[in-house]
Design an enzyme around this catalytic site. Structure first.
Site, short mmCIF file in Angstrom:
data_model
loop_
_atom_site.label_atom_id
_atom_site.label_comp_id
_atom_site.label_asym_id
_atom_site.label_seq_id
_atom_site.Cartn_x
_atom_site.Cartn_y
_atom_site.Cartn_z
N SER A 1 -59.56 -44.41 -27.16
CA SER A 1 -59.01 -44.42 -25.81
C SER A 1 -60.16 -44.27 -24.82
CB SER A 1 -58.03 -43.26 -25.63
OG SER A 1 -58.76 -42.05 -25.57
N LYS A 2 -59.80 -44.27 -23.56
CA LYS A 2 -60.82 -44.21 -22.51
C LYS A 2 -61.73 -43.00 -22.63
CE LYS A 2 -58.76 -46.96 -18.86
NZ LYS A 2 -57.62 -46.84 -17.98
N ARG A 3 -61.21 -41.95 -23.24
CA ARG A 3 -62.04 -40.75 -23.43
C ARG A 3 -63.31 -41.06 -24.21
NH1 ARG A 3 -60.19 -37.31 -26.91
NH2 ARG A 3 -58.55 -38.68 -27.64
N HIS A 4 -63.23 -42.10 -25.06
CA HIS A 4 -64.38 -42.43 -25.91
C HIS A 4 -65.33 -43.43 -25.24
CE1 HIS A 4 -61.05 -41.41 -28.82
NE2 HIS A 4 -61.98 -40.54 -29.14
N GLY A 5 -65.07 -43.76 -23.99
CA GLY A 5 -65.91 -44.76 -23.32
C GLY A 5 -65.04 -45.95 -22.95
#
Ligand code: GLU
Length: 465
Positions: free
Chosen positions: A239-243
């Site tokens: 998800s966006k948390r990972h980039g």
């Protein structure tokens, strides 16, 4: 042409995600390899969440990656009449039924089922209902068999079975008359003659329901293959948390499509211990047998490594064209500067992205050198005057300006001043570039050309006071 027909069926509710792009790529590669047909279908039945902007973004990203399709794009929103007809067919044959349960009733049933430890599955209140309540909103549900097993031989995961009594009577048409995903996907895959449904394994629980609908509609059932999810480094779903998870965000960050394709394919597929694959090699080597059964972990460092590889080995002419866009974005006019191809050649070994390359190339094009104070303080001190003058004199006497003649000129400077290149180079670099990092100074001089080089040296000399 083989009989293989595969498809990519994105929902246009956002950009093309890394995971979606990989699904598209696997379908594309398989179709190419087996000389089958790759169909693109835009799944826009969810009118409220689907946008033209997302359609455009998905098409653009596929184009950037080079994933061309043989048929489509088809739009589900153009096919509502067909779906209506098929819902009616199931109703007429008693394979689907109208359900008048209200949202509140369904919620109460769900809670009661959960409380008594059962599955929160539709209890079948309207299954055998004969009356037709006037003016009352209804959904249409698929009548799922209460007994038996539905199984399929997944091309990636092997044999998978579901007990039919675990499957809900899924809603196939909402109260507003629009059909739902599980139903339209069956009608479409069947009428588009898809022979293999290759998609993310987040859909694996949908597959038995869909198989039952194929059977109910009298269609032959295609093969299925479910590709494992992509996870972040912490093993949770990417998800966006990972980039960045948007494919096009990587384009903006200066990644090359061939790096992205190479990276995506290795997220879940392998061929011995090889890492580098061109699209042509992939078309030759790709097969579902080598797609792993477990989730792939997204590794941005590896993507960057691949990008650096493709920049290093890429065609400088093409890279120059791409670089120009990035320079323009930085407000740099390349018209008056040196040849982009020559500039690229000096930076290919150093830049891992086109953004980095644009940063590294900017000095070639700026009309005035932007001096870094610390570099000036260290390397453009008054005592450097004699050596810089010597450099200028020897460079000025060059007739045919190239790396060999430039190197020879520096040889003469070393002889004249008794200094090693390590003592001369840094000052020349700051004079030409403004800072202490750049490609080798012979390369820089060769690319800048004689006139611009001498002008920069002259300006630096003037600063010495
Ligand atoms: N439209 C679905 C999605 O984007 C894909 C469905 C499928 O591949 O069957 O998740």
């Amino acid at each position: 042409m083989s009989d293989l027909r595969v498809r990519f069926a994105p929902s246009p509710t956002g950009y093309l995600h890394i995971g979606g792009a990989r699904t598209a790529l696997f379908n594309y590669l398989l179709a190419q390899k087996e000389k089958g047909t790759f169909v693109l279908r835009i799944e826009d039945t969810d009118v409220a969440r689907s946008t033209q902007e997302s359609v455009d973004a998905i098409l653009q990203a596929m184009d950037w990656l080079g994933l061309s399709y043989d048929e489509g794009p088809f739009y589900q929103s153009d096919r509502f009449d067909l779906y209506k007809e098929k819902v009616q067919q199931l109703l007429d044959e008693g394979k689907a039924y109208r359900c008048y349960c209200t949202a509140e009733e369904l919620e109460a049933k769900r809670e009661a089922a959960l409380k008594s430890g059962g599955k929160p599955k539709y209890d079948g209140t309207c299954r055998d209902r004969q009356d037709v309540p006037e003016g009352q909103p209804y959904v249409v549900r698929f009548r799922s068999p209460e007994e038996g097993v539905t199984e399929f031989n997944d091309r990636i995961k092997g044999k998978i079975s579901f007990q039919n009594n675990e499957l809900d009577d899924v809603i196939i048409q909402r109260t507003d008359g629009t059909p739902t995903y599980n139903f339209v996907v069956v009608v479409d895959d069947a009428t588009m003659n898809i022979t293999l449904v290759l998609r993310g394994d987040d859909h694996i629980n949908n597959t038995p329901r869909q198989i039952l609908m194929y059977q109910a509609l009298g269609y032959s059932v295609p093969e299925f293959g479910h590709v494992p999810m992509i996870l972040g480094a912490d093993k949770s779903r990417l998800s966006k948390r990972h980039g960045a998870t948007s494919v096009m965000a990587y384009k903006e960050m200066g990644y090359l499509p061939e790096a992205m394709v190479n990276y995506l394919v290795r997220l879940g597929w392998s061929f011995g211990d090889e890492e580098i694959f061109s699209l042509a090699e992939l078309i030759e080597k790709f097969s579902l047998e080598n797609v792993g059964r477990s989730a792939g972990v997204f590794n941005p460092d590896k993507l960057l490594w691949l990008n650096a590889h493709y920049i290093k080995t890429g065609d400088p002419v093409r890279l120059g064209q791409l670089l120009q866009e990035f320079l323009q974005k930085d407000g740099i006019d390349t018209a008056a500067g040196p040849e982009l191809t020559a500039v690229v050649k000096t930076l290919q070994d150093r830049a891992k992205t086109l953004v980095e390359m644009a940063q590294g190339a900017a000095f070639y094009f700026k009309p005035e050198v932007e001096f870094e104070p610390a570099a000036v303080e260290k390397f453009l001190t008054a005592d450097k005057r004699p050596v810089l003058e010597s450099v200028m004199r020897h460079l000025d006497s060059i007739d045919v300006w190239n790396e060999t003649t430039i190197e020879a000129a520096f040889g003469a400077v070393m002889e004249e001043t008794g200094l090693k290149l390590g003592k001369i180079g840094p000052s020349v670099r700051v004079a030409l570039v403004g800072g202490t990092t750049s490609p080798g100074i012979f390369d820089v001089l060769a690319v800048l050309g004689k006139e611009a080089s001498l002008k920069r040296l002259q300006t630096a000399l003037a600063r010495l006071g």
